[in-house]
Design an enzyme around this catalytic site. Structure first.
Site, short mmCIF file in Angstrom:
data_model
loop_
_atom_site.label_atom_id
_atom_site.label_comp_id
_atom_site.label_asym_id
_atom_site.label_seq_id
_atom_site.Cartn_x
_atom_site.Cartn_y
_atom_site.Cartn_z
N ASP A 109 1.03 -1.26 0.01
CA ASP A 109 0.02 0.00 0.12
C ASP A 109 0.87 1.40 0.12
O ASP A 109 2.09 1.03 0.39
CB ASP A 109 -0.97 -0.03 1.07
CG ASP A 109 -2.13 1.06 1.24
OD1 ASP A 109 -2.20 1.61 -0.17
OD2 ASP A 109 -2.40 1.57 2.38
N SER A 110 0.39 2.24 -0.31
CA SER A 110 1.18 3.76 -0.44
C SER A 110 1.37 3.90 1.03
O SER A 110 2.30 4.56 1.22
CB SER A 110 0.43 4.75 -1.23
OG SER A 110 -0.96 4.72 -0.63
N GLY A 117 -2.56 9.15 -4.58
CA GLY A 117 -4.13 9.61 -5.32
C GLY A 117 -4.10 10.76 -5.90
O GLY A 117 -4.98 11.14 -6.89
N CYS A 163 -3.63 -1.20 -2.45
CA CYS A 163 -3.95 0.23 -2.79
C CYS A 163 -4.82 0.37 -3.97
O CYS A 163 -4.42 -0.13 -5.15
CB CYS A 163 -2.36 1.02 -2.86
SG CYS A 163 -2.88 2.65 -3.56
N ASN A 164 -5.87 0.92 -3.76
CA ASN A 164 -6.82 1.14 -4.84
C ASN A 164 -6.35 2.12 -6.07
O ASN A 164 -6.50 1.67 -7.38
CB ASN A 164 -8.15 1.80 -4.51
CG ASN A 164 -9.18 0.86 -3.52
OD1 ASN A 164 -10.10 0.39 -4.13
ND2 ASN A 164 -8.55 0.48 -2.46
N CYS A 189 -10.88 2.99 -1.14
CA CYS A 189 -9.32 3.61 -0.88
C CYS A 189 -9.07 2.69 0.29
O CYS A 189 -9.82 2.71 1.30
CB CYS A 189 -9.52 4.82 -0.84
SG CYS A 189 -7.89 5.84 -0.23
N THR A 190 -7.81 2.27 0.67
CA THR A 190 -7.51 1.54 1.79
C THR A 190 -7.72 2.58 2.97
O THR A 190 -7.67 1.98 4.06
CB THR A 190 -6.01 1.17 1.63
OG1 THR A 190 -5.12 2.12 1.40
CG2 THR A 190 -5.85 0.01 1.03
N1 DGL Z 1 -3.72 3.68 -0.66
C1 DGL Z 1 -4.21 4.42 -1.61
C2 DGL Z 1 -5.76 3.93 -2.17
O1 DGL Z 1 -5.89 2.88 -1.89
C3 DGL Z 1 -4.84 5.91 -0.86
C4 DGL Z 1 -3.54 6.87 -0.46
C5 DGL Z 1 -2.90 7.45 -1.54
O2 DGL Z 1 -3.56 8.39 -2.22
O3 DGL Z 1 -1.91 7.16 -1.66
O4 DGL Z 1 -6.29 4.46 -3.23
#
Ligand code: DGL
Length: 268
Positions: free
Chosen positions: A7-8, A40, A70-71, A184-185
């Site tokens: 994930d980010s 994002g 991460c979506n 989004c996570t």
């Molecule tokens: N983890 C990202 C997601 O699920 C959201 C956080 C980001 O913007 O990095 O979209």
């Protein structure tokens, strides 16, 4: 070999924790690109390159299977990585995303009007819409970009989130959505606030949250793919990598996990 989660930022920890409950014995590795979060609001080129480096890092940590939690990374990079890069570089490994499994669960509700809350990059990509049309073209998806939510969550701004949520949720309520996908996570952190705002706006829409979906989907995937499962070590070990480590991140992670997490700082 192990299962990797990428994930980010913070939210992927919730997903790996949920997966740990379903598969407690499987060895797992977590990687968060804390140096570059949020993804994002970045360009597709940036998100693709960063995601490729992250997945490669996890493969080098002996992951047979990587879940991109991460979506945004899924929306921008997953298909391209699966179709080109993986086959050329790691044909015996697998990369899984969270978007299609989430839609599959959303469809079980038999709703015809679904709302999506997501980062700007995910909403603009329309990947949720494209995948949904493949599964069922009759369902109407209303996507709402929510660019302020991740920065608010990452910077301890939850107490100010009410009016922001109200303005993001109004267009979904106007379309009379029957469910809202938290695409989004990070958004599972705001489940209570989102439910409260929907009620305040007069909506009874049901929340579809990935922390309640991905664990079971991963379990089922490994049941369907014993050839992958048999490669995975089952010593119950966990490793946690980040590309930057702040006290705030460490504290938030501890809150999620209920214990201090021994993060290792790494470069990608
Ligand atoms: N983890 C990202 C997601 O699920 C959201 C956080 C980001 O913007 O990095 O979209």
């Amino acid at each position: 070999m192990r299962i990797g989660f990428f994930d980010s930022g913070l939210g992927g920890l919730i997903i790996m924790n949920a997966a740990s409950r379903a598969l407690p014995d499987h060895d797992m590795v977590f990687l968060s690109d804390t140096l570059n979060v949020p993804y994002g609001n970045r360009s597709p080129e940036f998100v693709y390159q960063a995601t490729q480096k992250a997945v490669e890092f996890l493969f080098k940590q002996d992951c047979a299977l990587v879940i991109i939690a991460c979506n945004t990374a899924c929306a921008i990079a997953l298909r391209k990585l699966q179709q080109n890069w993986l086959m050329e570089n790691y044909p015996d490994r697998r990369i899984l995303g969270v978007i299609v499994p989430t839609l599959e669960v959303a469809l079980t509700k038999e709703h015809t009007r679904i709302g999506l809350m997501a980062t700007s990059a995910t909403a603009t990509s329309d990947v949720y819409g494209q995948e949904l049309r493949k599964l069922n073209p009759d369902i109407k998806l209303t996507s709402q970009p929510c660019p302020l939510l991740v920065p608010m969550i990452e910077n301890d701004g939850r107490q100010w989130v009410g009016p922001v949520l109200e303005s993001y949720l109004k267009p979904l309520v106007k379309q009379d959505v029957q469910s809202v996908i938290l695409g989004c996570t990070h958004y599972p952190f705001l489940k209570a606030e989102i439910t409260q705002t929907l009620a305040h706006l007069g909506s009874k829409a049901e929340l579809i949250s990935q922390d309640e979906i991905i664990d079971e989907k991963l379990y089922e995937y490994l049941q369907r793919h014993p050839e992958i499962d048999k490669k995975l070590k089952k010593g119950g070990r966990r490793s946690y990598y980040v590309t930057d480590l702040t006290q705030a991140y460490q504290n938030a992670a501890q809150e999620i996990a209920g214990q201090t997490i021994p993060f290792i700082k790494t470069e990608l």
